[in-house]
Write an enzyme that holds these catalytic residues in place. Structure first.
Site, PDB file in Angstrom:
ATOM      1  N   GLU A   1       0.814  -1.082  -0.013  1.00 22.30           N
ATOM      2  CA  GLU A   1      -0.005  -0.094  -0.027  1.00 22.30           C
ATOM      3  C   GLU A   1       1.051   1.462   0.002  1.00 22.30           C
ATOM      4  OE1 GLU A   1      -4.057   1.956   1.882  1.00 22.30           O
ATOM      5  OE2 GLU A   1      -3.636  -0.154   1.800  1.00 22.30           O
TER       6      GLU A   1
ATOM      7  N   PHE B   1       0.706 -13.792  -0.195  1.00 15.50           N
ATOM      8  CA  PHE B   1       2.139 -14.065   0.645  1.00 15.50           C
ATOM      9  C   PHE B   1       2.508 -15.488  -0.102  1.00 15.50           C
ATOM     10  CE2 PHE B   1      -0.716 -12.398   3.994  1.00 15.50           C
ATOM     11  CZ  PHE B   1      -0.334 -11.273   3.762  1.00 15.50           C
TER      12      PHE B   1
ATOM     13  N   ARG C   1       6.209 -16.768  -0.331  1.00 17.14           N
ATOM     14  CA  ARG C   1       7.159 -17.596   0.061  1.00 17.14           C
ATOM     15  C   ARG C   1       7.562 -16.838   1.620  1.00 17.14           C
ATOM     16  NH1 ARG C   1      10.151 -19.802  -4.017  1.00 17.14           N
ATOM     17  NH2 ARG C   1      11.913 -20.338  -3.080  1.00 17.14           N
TER      18      ARG C   1
END
Length: 135
Positions: A48, A74, A76
């Site tokens: 963001e 997400f 890794r």
């Protein structure tokens, strides 16, 4: 970048213009969740933050931009090292913008990926009290 959440998270602004923003940071203990990996909120903040900077630079003196949606995946787990978030625009319209952000580790692997939708606020988009109002 020297105040607020971005400063608290240690984000560095490496590059910023209306077409590309690059933030980086070194993973520290304050970035980790209890299992010892980078907390998802850190990725969301980088996504963001970088998109907002680019969107604001593009919108310029026409008004302000505010995030209205952040979808971050997400990919890794990361425990240490340097991370880089690179934001580029997907769409920039009259009332909204959509930015893509990829977060990579120091091996160049994408570890998180997000999209941020931002509202472009002009003088007519603000209430009489000066407070931003949702569109």
């Amino acid at each position: 970048m020297s105040s607020g959440l971005n400063a608290a998270l240690g984000f560095r602004l490496d590059e910023a213009d209306a077409d590309r923003v690059v933030l980086s940071w070194t993973v520290g203990p304050h970035h980790l969740q209890p299992y010892g990996i980078v907390h998802g909120g850190v990725y969301c903040s980088a996504v963001e933050g970088s998109a907002s900077i680019g969107a604001a630079l593009w919108f310029g003196d026409r008004g302000q931009v505010v995030g209205v949606s952040n979808h971050t995946n997400f990919l890794r787990a990361v425990r240490e090292g340097d991370l880089v978030a690179t934001a580029t625009p997907i769409h920039r319209g009259r009332s909204q913008q959509l930015w893509l952000v990829e977060v990579s580790d120091d091996s160049g692997r994408v570890v998180a990926r997000g999209e941020v939708r931002l509202q472009n606020l002009t003088g007519s988009s603000r209430s009489a009290s000066g407070q931003d109002r949702p569109q």
